[in-house]
Design a protein around this motif. Structure first.
Motif, PDB file in Angstrom:
ATOM      1  N   PHE A 173      10.029   4.028   0.297  1.00  0.00           N
ATOM      2  CA  PHE A 173       9.573   5.121  -0.554  1.00  0.00           C
ATOM      3  C   PHE A 173      10.437   5.144  -1.807  1.00  0.00           C
ATOM      4  N   PHE A 174       9.865   5.691  -2.863  1.00  0.00           N
ATOM      5  CA  PHE A 174      10.622   5.890  -4.089  1.00  0.00           C
ATOM      6  C   PHE A 174       9.948   6.947  -4.939  1.00  0.00           C
ATOM      7  N   ARG A 233      10.762  -4.147  -5.093  1.00  0.00           N
ATOM      8  CA  ARG A 233      10.945  -3.251  -3.937  1.00  0.00           C
ATOM      9  C   ARG A 233      11.378  -4.047  -2.707  1.00  0.00           C
ATOM     10  N   ILE A 234      10.763  -5.212  -2.490  1.00  0.00           N
ATOM     11  CA  ILE A 234      11.133  -6.040  -1.334  1.00  0.00           C
ATOM     12  C   ILE A 234      12.575  -6.527  -1.486  1.00  0.00           C
ATOM     13  N   ASP A 235      12.945  -6.991  -2.672  1.00  0.00           N
ATOM     14  CA  ASP A 235      14.312  -7.466  -2.898  1.00  0.00           C
ATOM     15  C   ASP A 235      15.329  -6.350  -2.697  1.00  0.00           C
ATOM     16  N   LYS A 236      15.011  -5.175  -3.187  1.00  0.00           N
ATOM     17  CA  LYS A 236      15.919  -4.039  -3.030  1.00  0.00           C
ATOM     18  C   LYS A 236      16.078  -3.678  -1.558  1.00  0.00           C
ATOM     19  N   LYS A 237      14.990  -3.708  -0.825  1.00  0.00           N
ATOM     20  CA  LYS A 237      15.052  -3.388   0.605  1.00  0.00           C
ATOM     21  C   LYS A 237      15.859  -4.460   1.349  1.00  0.00           C
ATOM     22  N   ARG A 238      15.647  -5.727   0.989  1.00  0.00           N
ATOM     23  CA  ARG A 238      16.393  -6.816   1.616  1.00  0.00           C
ATOM     24  C   ARG A 238      17.889  -6.689   1.361  1.00  0.00           C
ATOM     25  N   SER A 256       7.101  13.523  -7.524  1.00  0.00           N
ATOM     26  CA  SER A 256       6.094  12.636  -6.939  1.00  0.00           C
ATOM     27  C   SER A 256       6.791  11.480  -6.236  1.00  0.00           C
ATOM     28  N   VAL A 257       6.266  11.126  -5.072  1.00  0.00           N
ATOM     29  CA  VAL A 257       6.860  10.051  -4.280  1.00  0.00           C
ATOM     30  C   VAL A 257       5.758   9.089  -3.849  1.00  0.00           C
ATOM     31  N   VAL A 313       0.873  -1.174   0.000  1.00  0.00           N
ATOM     32  CA  VAL A 313       0.000   0.000   0.000  1.00  0.00           C
ATOM     33  C   VAL A 313       0.909   1.224   0.000  1.00  0.00           C
ATOM     34  N   TYR A 314       0.807   2.016  -1.048  1.00  0.00           N
ATOM     35  CA  TYR A 314       1.654   3.194  -1.195  1.00  0.00           C
ATOM     36  C   TYR A 314       0.797   4.436  -1.326  1.00  0.00           C
ATOM     37  N   ASN A 315       1.155   5.476  -0.562  1.00  0.00           N
ATOM     38  CA  ASN A 315       0.468   6.765  -0.642  1.00  0.00           C
ATOM     39  C   ASN A 315       1.251   7.684  -1.568  1.00  0.00           C
ATOM     40  N   HIS A 316       0.530   8.408  -2.414  1.00  0.00           N
ATOM     41  CA  HIS A 316       1.165   9.329  -3.349  1.00  0.00           C
ATOM     42  C   HIS A 316       1.349  10.672  -2.664  1.00  0.00           C
ATOM     43  N   ARG A 317       2.587  11.169  -2.656  1.00  0.00           N
ATOM     44  CA  ARG A 317       2.913  12.470  -2.055  1.00  0.00           C
ATOM     45  C   ARG A 317       3.670  13.307  -3.066  1.00  0.00           C
TER      46      ARG A 317
END
Length: 199
Positions: free
Chosen positions: A40-41, A168-173, A30-31, A7-11
């Motif tokens: 975040f990205f 995203r999960i792999d990058k965070k890991r 945009s993030v 779940v990602y919120n747009h900021r």
């Protein structure tokens, strides 16, 4: 390890703080951020409309409640406006009756022309027609404003597609593993010590 919900919120950030988009590497303000700020990205707004990248999460209950609240407010406003117009109309009728009584007493002349009667009935019918016309126009304008507001309002919450979420999960890991390895290398007890005794 690096588990977070999809779940990602747009900021939006300032233009001066824009960084490269995760997909196309163009500068973007945009993030997408997870609710707990674990990930975040930066992403271009055009990618948010791409169905192959992410899908918007729409809270139907919140939208329905908002529409209901707006409709109730609009109904209340129209009721008050209608009541005010009815009061003014009654006051005008009373004033006209008093004027008629004065005319009867002063002139007692029943030679009113047919044109004056028609004009008065046209005024009565015309004012009612104008009230209905105004109500219709404001209602149509409100509906068109709602339609444009809905089209302009972009979704704020997104779910990434499976492949992008896994990236995203792999990058965070991998970032956590690299951090752990750096900490281990800085620990002096990790490496064996030189023997101090003679063999």
């Amino acid at each position: 390890m690096a588990s977070f919900p999809n779940v990602y919120n747009h900021r939006k950030v300032a233009d001066t703080a824009s960084k490269a988009c995760e997909v196309c590497y163009k500068p973007s303000a945009s993030v997408l951020v997870t609710p707990e700020n674990k990930d975040f990205f930066y992403i271009c707004p055009a990618h948010l409309k791409d169905k192959g990248f992410c899908t918007p999460i729409i809270d139907e209950a919140a939208i329905a409640a908002k529409k209901k609240k707006e409709m109730e407010a609009e109904i209340e406003r129209v009721k008050q406006e209608f009541e005010e117009k009815q009061k003014k109309k009654k006051e005008r009728e009373k004033a006209k009756e008093k004027e008629k009584d004065r005319e009867k007493d002063s002139e007692k002349d029943n030679d009113k022309t047919e044109g004056e009667k028609i004009k008065k009935t046209e005024d009565k019918v015309g004012s009612s027609y104008l009230v209905i016309l105004r109500f219709t126009l404001t209602f149509e304008q409100k509906n068109s404003d709602d339609a444009t507001a809905e089209s302009e309002q972009e979704p704020r919450v997104f779910a990434l597609k499976k492949t992008f979420y896994q990236q995203r999960i792999d990058k965070k890991r991998s970032a956590e593993i690299a951090k752990r390895n750096r900490e281990r290398l800085q620990n002096p007890n990790l490496f064996p010590q030189v023997p101090k005794d003679r063999p």
